[in-house]
Design a protein around this motif. Structure first.
Motif, PDB file in Angstrom:
ATOM      1  N   SER A  33       0.807  -1.222   0.000  1.00 31.48           N
ATOM      2  CA  SER A  33       0.000   0.000   0.000  1.00 31.48           C
ATOM      3  C   SER A  33       0.841   1.275   0.000  1.00 31.48           C
ATOM      4  CB  SER A  33      -0.943   0.005   1.208  1.00 31.48           C
ATOM      5  OG  SER A  33      -0.214   0.144   2.414  1.00 31.48           O
ATOM      6  N   LEU A  34       2.171   1.146   0.088  1.00 32.26           N
ATOM      7  CA  LEU A  34       3.011   2.344   0.059  1.00 32.26           C
ATOM      8  C   LEU A  34       2.901   3.029  -1.296  1.00 32.26           C
ATOM      9  CD1 LEU A  34       6.372   1.187   1.691  1.00 32.26           C
ATOM     10  CD2 LEU A  34       4.627   2.649   2.704  1.00 32.26           C
ATOM     11  N   SER A  35       2.847   4.330  -1.240  1.00 34.06           N
ATOM     12  CA  SER A  35       2.804   5.102  -2.490  1.00 34.06           C
ATOM     13  C   SER A  35       4.204   5.138  -3.107  1.00 34.06           C
ATOM     14  CB  SER A  35       2.341   6.528  -2.211  1.00 34.06           C
ATOM     15  OG  SER A  35       3.354   7.244  -1.523  1.00 34.06           O
ATOM     16  N   PRO A  36       4.285   5.435  -4.384  1.00 37.82           N
ATOM     17  CA  PRO A  36       5.605   5.570  -5.010  1.00 37.82           C
ATOM     18  C   PRO A  36       6.480   6.627  -4.311  1.00 37.82           C
ATOM     19  CG  PRO A  36       3.930   5.408  -6.695  1.00 37.82           C
ATOM     20  CD  PRO A  36       3.214   5.528  -5.374  1.00 37.82           C
ATOM     21  N   GLU A  37       5.866   7.705  -3.854  1.00 36.69           N
ATOM     22  CA  GLU A  37       6.617   8.753  -3.153  1.00 36.69           C
ATOM     23  C   GLU A  37       7.151   8.238  -1.817  1.00 36.69           C
ATOM     24  OE1 GLU A  37       8.459  12.300  -2.133  1.00 36.69           O
ATOM     25  OE2 GLU A  37       7.857  11.467  -4.049  1.00 36.69           O
ATOM     26  N   GLU A  38       6.338   7.480  -1.066  1.00 36.81           N
ATOM     27  CA  GLU A  38       6.815   6.907   0.191  1.00 36.81           C
ATOM     28  C   GLU A  38       7.967   5.939  -0.063  1.00 36.81           C
ATOM     29  OE1 GLU A  38       2.708   6.989   2.813  1.00 36.81           O
ATOM     30  OE2 GLU A  38       3.029   5.361   1.368  1.00 36.81           O
ATOM     31  N   ARG A  39       7.861   5.130  -1.100  1.00 28.28           N
ATOM     32  CA  ARG A  39       8.938   4.202  -1.469  1.00 28.28           C
ATOM     33  C   ARG A  39      10.218   4.967  -1.825  1.00 28.28           C
ATOM     34  NH1 ARG A  39       7.686  -0.925  -1.973  1.00 28.28           N
ATOM     35  NH2 ARG A  39       5.505  -1.513  -1.934  1.00 28.28           N
ATOM     36  N   ARG A  40      10.065   6.056  -2.562  1.00 29.11           N
ATOM     37  CA  ARG A  40      11.217   6.864  -2.935  1.00 29.11           C
ATOM     38  C   ARG A  40      11.898   7.462  -1.710  1.00 29.11           C
ATOM     39  NH1 ARG A  40      12.975  11.572  -3.209  1.00 29.11           N
ATOM     40  NH2 ARG A  40      11.092  12.585  -2.493  1.00 29.11           N
ATOM     41  N   GLN A  41      11.099   7.971  -0.789  1.00 32.26           N
ATOM     42  CA  GLN A  41      11.659   8.571   0.425  1.00 32.26           C
ATOM     43  C   GLN A  41      12.366   7.532   1.294  1.00 32.26           C
ATOM     44  OE1 GLN A  41       8.838  10.978   2.544  1.00 32.26           O
ATOM     45  NE2 GLN A  41       8.483  12.312   0.791  1.00 32.26           N
ATOM     46  N   ILE A  42      11.775   6.352   1.436  1.00 31.74           N
ATOM     47  CA  ILE A  42      12.416   5.288   2.209  1.00 31.74           C
ATOM     48  C   ILE A  42      13.731   4.896   1.548  1.00 31.74           C
ATOM     49  CG2 ILE A  42      12.258   2.881   2.957  1.00 31.74           C
ATOM     50  CD1 ILE A  42       9.213   3.339   3.273  1.00 31.74           C
ATOM     51  N   ASN A  43      13.718   4.708   0.236  1.00 32.90           N
ATOM     52  CA  ASN A  43      14.951   4.372  -0.480  1.00 32.90           C
ATOM     53  C   ASN A  43      16.015   5.444  -0.281  1.00 32.90           C
ATOM     54  OD1 ASN A  43      14.743   1.805  -1.736  1.00 32.90           O
ATOM     55  ND2 ASN A  43      13.260   2.664  -3.174  1.00 32.90           N
ATOM     56  N   HIS A  44      15.609   6.695  -0.306  1.00 36.35           N
ATOM     57  CA  HIS A  44      16.546   7.799  -0.112  1.00 36.35           C
ATOM     58  C   HIS A  44      17.190   7.719   1.276  1.00 36.35           C
ATOM     59  CE1 HIS A  44      18.215  11.797  -0.716  1.00 36.35           C
ATOM     60  NE2 HIS A  44      17.776  12.108   0.488  1.00 36.35           N
ATOM     61  N   LEU A  45      16.384   7.461   2.315  1.00 32.42           N
ATOM     62  CA  LEU A  45      16.922   7.350   3.676  1.00 32.42           C
ATOM     63  C   LEU A  45      17.854   6.153   3.809  1.00 32.42           C
ATOM     64  CD1 LEU A  45      13.805   8.209   5.884  1.00 32.42           C
ATOM     65  CD2 LEU A  45      15.787   9.644   5.398  1.00 32.42           C
ATOM     66  N   LEU A  46      17.453   5.019   3.261  1.00 33.32           N
ATOM     67  CA  LEU A  46      18.283   3.820   3.359  1.00 33.32           C
ATOM     68  C   LEU A  46      19.591   3.996   2.588  1.00 33.32           C
ATOM     69  CD1 LEU A  46      15.560   1.022   3.101  1.00 33.32           C
ATOM     70  CD2 LEU A  46      16.587   2.019   5.158  1.00 33.32           C
ATOM     71  N   ASP A  47      19.537   4.675   1.452  1.00 35.47           N
ATOM     72  CA  ASP A  47      20.763   4.985   0.709  1.00 35.47           C
ATOM     73  C   ASP A  47      21.665   5.908   1.524  1.00 35.47           C
ATOM     74  OD1 ASP A  47      20.085   3.433  -1.473  1.00 35.47           O
ATOM     75  OD2 ASP A  47      19.354   5.118  -2.680  1.00 35.47           O
ATOM     76  N   ALA A  48      21.076   6.878   2.217  1.00 34.43           N
ATOM     77  CA  ALA A  48      21.859   7.805   3.037  1.00 34.43           C
ATOM     78  C   ALA A  48      22.577   7.052   4.160  1.00 34.43           C
ATOM     79  CB  ALA A  48      20.954   8.897   3.611  1.00 34.43           C
ATOM     80  N   VAL A  49      21.932   6.049   4.735  1.00 37.53           N
ATOM     81  CA  VAL A  49      22.586   5.225   5.752  1.00 37.53           C
ATOM     82  C   VAL A  49      23.739   4.455   5.116  1.00 37.53           C
ATOM     83  CG1 VAL A  49      22.311   3.235   7.289  1.00 37.53           C
ATOM     84  CG2 VAL A  49      20.542   4.999   7.228  1.00 37.53           C
ATOM     85  N   ARG A  50      23.487   3.858   3.974  1.00 37.06           N
ATOM     86  CA  ARG A  50      24.478   3.030   3.304  1.00 37.06           C
ATOM     87  C   ARG A  50      25.748   3.802   2.966  1.00 37.06           C
ATOM     88  NH1 ARG A  50      25.545   2.367  -1.811  1.00 37.06           N
ATOM     89  NH2 ARG A  50      23.655   3.400  -2.494  1.00 37.06           N
ATOM     90  N   ILE A  51      25.594   5.046   2.525  1.00 36.01           N
ATOM     91  CA  ILE A  51      26.778   5.814   2.131  1.00 36.01           C
ATOM     92  C   ILE A  51      27.330   6.683   3.272  1.00 36.01           C
ATOM     93  CG2 ILE A  51      26.154   5.816  -0.296  1.00 36.01           C
ATOM     94  CD1 ILE A  51      25.225   8.710   0.009  1.00 36.01           C
ATOM     95  N   GLY A  52      26.714   6.603   4.448  1.00 33.39           N
ATOM     96  CA  GLY A  52      27.244   7.289   5.618  1.00 33.39           C
ATOM     97  C   GLY A  52      26.768   8.699   5.824  1.00 33.39           C
ATOM     98  N   ARG A  53      25.794   9.145   5.078  1.00 34.22           N
ATOM     99  CA  ARG A  53      25.266  10.507   5.269  1.00 34.22           C
ATOM    100  C   ARG A  53      24.262  10.585   6.416  1.00 34.22           C
ATOM    101  NH1 ARG A  53      24.189  12.683  -0.810  1.00 34.22           N
ATOM    102  NH2 ARG A  53      26.379  12.939  -1.351  1.00 34.22           N
ATOM    103  N   LEU A  54      23.683   9.452   6.776  1.00 34.53           N
ATOM    104  CA  LEU A  54      22.719   9.376   7.868  1.00 34.53           C
ATOM    105  C   LEU A  54      23.251   8.367   8.871  1.00 34.53           C
ATOM    106  CD1 LEU A  54      19.902  10.290   8.856  1.00 34.53           C
ATOM    107  CD2 LEU A  54      18.939   8.349   7.644  1.00 34.53           C
ATOM    108  N   LYS A  55      23.370   8.800  10.122  1.00 37.25           N
ATOM    109  CA  LYS A  55      23.943   7.947  11.149  1.00 37.25           C
ATOM    110  C   LYS A  55      22.939   6.908  11.641  1.00 37.25           C
ATOM    111  CE  LYS A  55      26.166   8.010  15.598  1.00 37.25           C
ATOM    112  NZ  LYS A  55      26.574   8.815  16.758  1.00 37.25           N
ATOM    113  N   LEU A  56      23.403   5.680  11.734  1.00 41.60           N
ATOM    114  CA  LEU A  56      22.605   4.568  12.269  1.00 41.60           C
ATOM    115  C   LEU A  56      22.973   4.444  13.744  1.00 41.60           C
ATOM    116  CD1 LEU A  56      20.623   2.268  11.618  1.00 41.60           C
ATOM    117  CD2 LEU A  56      22.605   0.860  11.074  1.00 41.60           C
ATOM    118  N   SER A  57      21.999   4.650  14.630  1.00 44.47           N
ATOM    119  CA  SER A  57      22.262   4.597  16.071  1.00 44.47           C
ATOM    120  C   SER A  57      21.615   3.364  16.688  1.00 44.47           C
ATOM    121  CB  SER A  57      21.735   5.867  16.751  1.00 44.47           C
ATOM    122  OG  SER A  57      20.336   5.973  16.573  1.00 44.47           O
ATOM    123  N   ASN A  58      22.055   3.037  17.879  1.00 43.88           N
ATOM    124  CA  ASN A  58      21.516   1.868  18.594  1.00 43.88           C
ATOM    125  C   ASN A  58      20.227   2.171  19.256  1.00 43.88           C
ATOM    126  OD1 ASN A  58      23.598   0.192  17.856  1.00 43.88           O
ATOM    127  ND2 ASN A  58      24.839   0.865  19.556  1.00 43.88           N
TER     128      ASN A  58
END
Length: 66
Positions: free
Chosen positions: A41-66
């Motif tokens: 049920s996720l919209s294409p925009e929600e999918r895009r935003q989630i992908n953007h956040l997960l990519d930011a974690v992967r490349i180190g732009r967004l910190k993954l905390s415990n």
């Protein structure tokens, strides 16, 4: 006496929270990954935003905390 149940945040709320705070917990990362993979049920925009956040974690732009 009725018991109040805490509803988990919606995907949209979670995305906004992560953007505002500038970091993501492992639990939030798991919830977003699960939503991306399992929620049709996720919209294409929600999918895009989630992908953007997960990519930011992967490349180190967004910190993954415990």
């Amino acid at each position: 006496m009725a018991r109040r149940e805490d509803n988990p945040p919606s995907v949209v709320q979670l995305i906004e929270q992560v953007k505002t705070l500038g970091h993501i917990s492992r639990g939030e990362h798991r919830l977003l990954t699960s939503a991306l993979l399992c929620d049709p049920s996720l919209s294409p925009e929600e999918r895009r935003q989630i992908n953007h956040l997960l990519d930011a974690v992967r490349i180190g732009r967004l910190k993954l905390s415990n």
